[in-house]
Design an enzyme around this catalytic site. Structure first.
Site, PDB file in Angstrom:
ATOM      1  N   LYS A  99       1.048  -1.405  -0.275  1.00  0.00           N
ATOM      2  CA  LYS A  99      -0.089   0.460   0.051  1.00  0.00           C
ATOM      3  C   LYS A  99       0.691   0.905  -0.391  1.00  0.00           C
ATOM      4  CE  LYS A  99      -4.271  -1.433   1.194  1.00  0.00           C
ATOM      5  NZ  LYS A  99      -4.616  -3.250   1.976  1.00  0.00           N
ATOM      6  N   GLU A 121      -9.457   6.723   3.826  1.00  0.00           N
ATOM      7  CA  GLU A 121     -10.754   5.328   4.301  1.00  0.00           C
ATOM      8  C   GLU A 121      -9.819   4.497   4.169  1.00  0.00           C
ATOM      9  OE1 GLU A 121      -9.870   6.051   0.482  1.00  0.00           O
ATOM     10  OE2 GLU A 121      -9.280   3.615   0.850  1.00  0.00           O
ATOM     11  N   SER A 390       1.759 -10.281  -0.726  1.00  0.00           N
ATOM     12  CA  SER A 390       1.364  -8.370  -0.735  1.00  0.00           C
ATOM     13  C   SER A 390       1.568  -7.992   0.545  1.00  0.00           C
ATOM     14  CB  SER A 390      -0.510  -7.606  -1.163  1.00  0.00           C
ATOM     15  OG  SER A 390      -1.153  -9.462  -0.408  1.00  0.00           O
TER      16      SER A 390
END
Ligand SMILES: *Cc1c(COP(=O)(O)O)cnc(C)c1O
Length: 409
Positions: A99, A121, A390
């Site tokens: 991310k 968010e 990930s």
């Protein structure tokens, strides 16, 4: 369908209206239309700007810790039998997941646009932490919207965001989870757009977000492609990635789109497709239908009345009712293939990677791993399956401990 890959590369999408085939677009109230056009224009210029790309590249190397390694999971592959399983190690990026690639890139775009405040968010808190991190790095203000139920469930990430200087706003509306947090973040952006940037966390939302997030995450696939050539002497046979909104998957897939490489996206199968307790937008033909959610036309899990369905997954990062439009298009073209892994399969894969490789994966990534472990015995030893790992699983230890009784733990 015959695609002349020399001339019609899928890499050129989206079109100028923000569509990937029939998916995508910009379904927003008028107040947000101007800001989205402004973002599109700014990004269009920065994309080819040498100084911008050079600063992003430096920070990815010196702050995020890129390139992340490509690791052969030797013992796991031997245990499965058949194809070799390779791992792209996004778990080793700063903050423990992919991310940060997107958060850093968008923060630099925002700063170049003269914005001094970031709005995000977050569901489980991972994207909120990544955004709060880059806000601290670049000296920007940061507001994070989070459902109040999610805040209670993810207290350590709330603490982490506050330590990093972010204002965390609880959202009490609706189901008090991610979907409601996105609504509040959009409202904040519409009010404060002059000095604030909405830093969207996945390859979702209205154009140009799915394109920007994909471009920023494509560093994963570019590195992986070069590493495969260097370490295996060839391209892998298949790419496997979990699909929440779809950013880590499209980031891995995109640089390989013109290559003869299979692509497999893995959704959260939860407790199985039949009972509806899952987040598999593609695998459930009854509930997963074309619709519009948060500004984009794509597959959305919905009930008979078209209301957004409640979703379930053991991994918070995959627990969302819609999926990025580029994945919907790749699936329609049959360029990529989508399947699902259940909570149980993901938990088994989680434990296997811990035991065989000394790597604690995120529960999200464990879905991709579960599919690789299912597939490997069906494929020959010469084949290479590349799994996007990930994120790391430290955040999931409580969940795993409470779910795994007897057996290995
Ligand atoms: C958020 C998250 C995901 C799911 O998001 P995508 O946009 O689909 O990549 C997957 N893995 C990890 C570790 C995450 O934190």
């Amino acid at each position: 369908m015959i695609v002349d890959r020399q001339r019609v590369s899928l890499k050129t999408l989206p079109d100028e209206r923000g569509y990937f085939g029939e998916f995508g677009g910009r379904y927003v109230p008028e107040t947000l239309f101007g800001p989205l056009l402004e973002l599109e224009e700014a990004y269009g210029a920065l994309r080819d700007d040498a100084a911008f790309q050079s600063e992003l590249g430096d920070l990815l190397r010196e702050y995020v810790g890129r390139p992340t390694p490509l690791t052969l999971a030797n013992r796991l592959s031997d245990a499965c039998g058949g194809a070799r399983i390779w791992l792209k190690r996004e778990d080793l990026a700063h903050t423990g997941a992919h991310k940060i690639n997107n958060a850093l890139g968008q923060a630099l775009i925002a700063r170049a646009m003269g914005k001094r405040r970031l709005i995000a968010e977050t569901g489980a808190g991972q994207h909120g932490v990544a955004t709060a991190t880059v806000a601290a790095l670049l000296g920007m203000e940061c507001a994070v919207y989070m459902g109040s139920d999610d805040m209670a469930r993810q207290a350590p990430n709330v603490l982490r965001m506050r330590l990093l200087g972010a204002d965390v706003h609880p959202v009490d509306a609706g189901s008090r989870t991610l979907k409601d947090a996105i609504n509040e973040a959009l409202r904040d952006w519409a009010t404060n757009v002059r000095h604030s940037h909405y830093l969207l966390g996945s390859a979702l939302g209205p154009h140009p977000y799915p394109m920007i997030v994909r471009d920023l995450q494509s560093v994963i696939g570019r590195e992986a492609r070069a590493q495969c050539l260097a370490q295996m002497g060839r391209l892998p046979d298949a790419l496997i990635a979990c699909v929440g909104g779809g950013s880590n998957a499209i980031g891995l897939f995109h640089p390989f789109l013109d290559d003869d490489v299979e692509m497999i996206g893995v959704e959260a199968g939860g407790e199985g497709i039949d009972g509806g307790r899952h987040a598999a937008r593609f695998a459930d033909p009854q509930r997963g239908r074309l619709g519009v959610l948060h500004g984009v036309r794509t597959y959305v899990l919905q009930d008979d009345e078209g209301q957004i369905a409640l979703t379930h997954s053991v991994s918070a990062g995959l627990d969302y009712a819609s999926v990025g439009p580029e994945h919907a298009h790749l699936r329609a073209l049959e360029r990529a293939h989508y399947t699902y892994a259940t909570d149980d399969a993901a938990l088994a894969a989680f434990q296997a990677l811990c035991r065989y490789e000394g790597i604690v994966p995120a529960l999200e990534s464990s879905h991709a791993l579960a599919e690789a472990m299912r597939l490997a015995p069906e494929r020959s030893r010469d084949e290479a399956l590349l799994v996007n790992l990930s994120g790391r699983g430290d955040k999931d230890l409580d969940t795993v401990t409470s779910l795994v009784q007897g057996g290995a733990l």
